[in-house]
Design a protein around this motif. Structure first.
Motif, PDB file in Angstrom:
ATOM      1  N   VAL A  33       0.863  -1.187   0.000  1.00  0.00           N
ATOM      2  CA  VAL A  33       0.000   0.000   0.000  1.00  0.00           C
ATOM      3  C   VAL A  33       0.900   1.237   0.000  1.00  0.00           C
ATOM      4  CG1 VAL A  33      -1.772   1.289   1.260  1.00  0.00           C
ATOM      5  CG2 VAL A  33      -1.791  -1.228   1.280  1.00  0.00           C
ATOM      6  N   THR A  34       0.586   2.188  -0.867  1.00  0.00           N
ATOM      7  CA  THR A  34       1.372   3.423  -0.951  1.00  0.00           C
ATOM      8  C   THR A  34       0.686   4.541  -0.187  1.00  0.00           C
ATOM      9  OG1 THR A  34       2.288   2.841  -3.115  1.00  0.00           O
ATOM     10  CG2 THR A  34       2.371   5.171  -2.489  1.00  0.00           C
ATOM     11  N   TYR A  89      -5.295   0.892  -2.030  1.00  0.00           N
ATOM     12  CA  TYR A  89      -3.854   0.700  -2.196  1.00  0.00           C
ATOM     13  C   TYR A  89      -3.113   2.001  -2.485  1.00  0.00           C
ATOM     14  CZ  TYR A  89      -4.586  -4.284  -1.948  1.00  0.00           C
ATOM     15  OH  TYR A  89      -4.912  -5.541  -1.495  1.00  0.00           O
ATOM     16  N   SER A  90      -3.846   3.100  -2.584  1.00  0.00           N
ATOM     17  CA  SER A  90      -3.237   4.414  -2.769  1.00  0.00           C
ATOM     18  C   SER A  90      -3.893   5.376  -1.784  1.00  0.00           C
ATOM     19  CB  SER A  90      -3.441   4.914  -4.205  1.00  0.00           C
ATOM     20  OG  SER A  90      -2.817   6.165  -4.400  1.00  0.00           O
ATOM     21  N   LEU A  91      -3.138   5.742  -0.744  1.00  0.00           N
ATOM     22  CA  LEU A  91      -3.665   6.587   0.328  1.00  0.00           C
ATOM     23  C   LEU A  91      -2.929   7.911   0.379  1.00  0.00           C
ATOM     24  CD1 LEU A  91      -3.771   3.842   3.129  1.00  0.00           C
ATOM     25  CD2 LEU A  91      -5.545   4.383   1.436  1.00  0.00           C
ATOM     26  N   LEU A  92      -3.520   8.883   1.037  1.00  0.00           N
ATOM     27  CA  LEU A  92      -2.923  10.211   1.181  1.00  0.00           C
ATOM     28  C   LEU A  92      -2.775  10.556   2.651  1.00  0.00           C
ATOM     29  CD1 LEU A  92      -2.135  12.985  -0.252  1.00  0.00           C
ATOM     30  CD2 LEU A  92      -4.500  13.674   0.227  1.00  0.00           C
ATOM     31  N   MET A  93      -1.562  10.929   3.042  1.00  0.00           N
ATOM     32  CA  MET A  93      -1.334  11.460   4.391  1.00  0.00           C
ATOM     33  C   MET A  93      -1.196  12.967   4.260  1.00  0.00           C
ATOM     34  SD  MET A  93      -0.806  11.318   7.669  1.00  0.00           S
ATOM     35  CE  MET A  93      -0.533   9.614   8.093  1.00  0.00           C
ATOM     36  N   ASN A  94      -2.128  13.695   4.833  1.00  0.00           N
ATOM     37  CA  ASN A  94      -2.060  15.144   4.730  1.00  0.00           C
ATOM     38  C   ASN A  94      -2.197  15.766   6.105  1.00  0.00           C
ATOM     39  OD1 ASN A  94      -1.842  17.673   3.516  1.00  0.00           O
ATOM     40  ND2 ASN A  94      -3.161  17.092   1.813  1.00  0.00           N
ATOM     41  N   ASP A  95      -2.164  17.080   6.131  1.00  0.00           N
ATOM     42  CA  ASP A  95      -2.279  17.787   7.407  1.00  0.00           C
ATOM     43  C   ASP A  95      -3.323  18.881   7.289  1.00  0.00           C
ATOM     44  OD1 ASP A  95      -1.043  19.687   5.868  1.00  0.00           O
ATOM     45  OD2 ASP A  95       0.710  19.926   7.156  1.00  0.00           O
TER      46      ASP A  95
END
Length: 324
Positions: A33-34, A89-95
């Motif tokens: 997973v990215t 399988y494509s996630l976003l880590m944001n703030d």
């Protein structure tokens, strides 16, 4: 007999389909997973993503890999994830920056509320006002005095126009009644390097990014937005103690997927996050850097994002920020 055989075979195929779907559900994630970070390495968002990815990999026995795609205040990375297949399988880590984007850009390639599937708010941190180690300013009062004497003579760095570090700086200027010259970079990590090198005069950073630089003597801290002083930085006053009691900016760092991702996958990811941030060693690592783990539900995180889009929109309008 032929009809009975046909009915039996149809029932068998239906049962096989159910079993196959169940196996597929049970085995997620079946491959790597990215987690895409919309900033350059070295910032707090990157730090949180890597800590989380490591723990999620250990728990799930599957790889969670962090990929950095900096630029355009996070919109490049976000657009890429919003174009990906909604399969988890494509996630976003944001703030917090994510909630500010509608106030910065006239048009986004995705709907900031409808096109995401929030997974969890992972962590939150106060922000801290920092200056280079050799800066002549030793207090907020010193900085404000100099800024009022010569408006826009002092520069403040940020992780990009419309980023959390940018609007945190705008709120500071508004409450202190000063005007600084904004210098945007491609991420909080780059902005911090510029501050350490003396390229900019001041920055407002999330604590996990700033504390190592403060304790090593590379930068000085003037004030922190937590309600009380941090045990790690007992000599650094709160903004309230420094004369700005209404400065209460906090940063969140959360994980989202593209809308349309199956609910069972979102639920499994949420549980993975919760299990990860419940780990005592992870909590200790975050607390050491002035951050707190959260692990909210998808619904709670969804409401938080929507509320902050509204509140940051009002702050940006008050600051006179022109949309680009």
């Amino acid at each position: 007999m032929k009809k009975l055989a046909f009915v039996c075979m149809a029932g068998l195929f239906a049962q096989l389909s159910v079993n196959t779907a169940a196996v597929a559900q049970e085995t997620y994630p079946a491959r790597a997973v990215t987690i895409t970070v919309p900033y350059s390495p070295g910032g707090t968002t990157d730090y949180v993503a890597r800590m989380l990815a490591k723990q999620m990999s250990e728990i799930s026995k599957q790889s969670f890999v962090v990929e950095n795609k900096p630029g355009a205040s996070g919109t490049i990375a976000t657009s890429a994830v919003m174009r990906s297949k909604p399969d988890g399988y494509s996630l976003l880590m944001n703030d917090t920056t994510y909630a500010m984007l509608p106030a910065v850009f006239k048009k986004l390639s995705w709907d900031p509320v409808k096109d995401i599937a929030p997974i969890a708010n992972v962590a939150s941190t106060p922000v801290i006002l920092i200056v280079p180690a050799n800066s002549p300013f030793n207090s907020v009062a010193d900085l404000v005095k100099a800024a009022k004497e010569k408006p826009e003579s002092l520069t403040f760095g940020s992780g990009g126009k419309g980023s959390s570090t940018h609007l945190a700086g705008e709120v500071f200027q508004h409450q202190a009644d000063i005007k600084l010259l904004h210098v945007p970079y491609k991420g909080a990590g780059e902005a911090l390097l510029a501050l350490v090198g003396g390229t900019v005069d001041v920055e407002i950073s999330a604590t996990p990014t700033a504390i190592p630089q403060i304790t090593s003597g590379k930068v000085k801290a003037l004030a922190i937005s937590s309600p009380q002083r941090l045990p790690q930085l007992p000599k650094v006053p709160t903004f309230a103690e420094a004369g700005l009691p209404d400065y209460t900016v906090q940063n969140w760092f959360g994980l989202v997927a593209r809308a349309g991702t199956p609910a069972d996958i979102i639920s499994k990811l949420n549980q993975l996050v919760k299990n990860s941030v419940a780990d005592k060693s992870i909590q200790a690592s975050f607390e050491k850097l002035g951050a707190q783990t959260v692990g909210s539900s998808p619904g709670e995180f969804s409401r938080q994002i929507a509320n902050e889009i509204d509140s940051w929109g009002r702050i940006a309008a008050r600051a006179g920020l022109e949309k680009q």
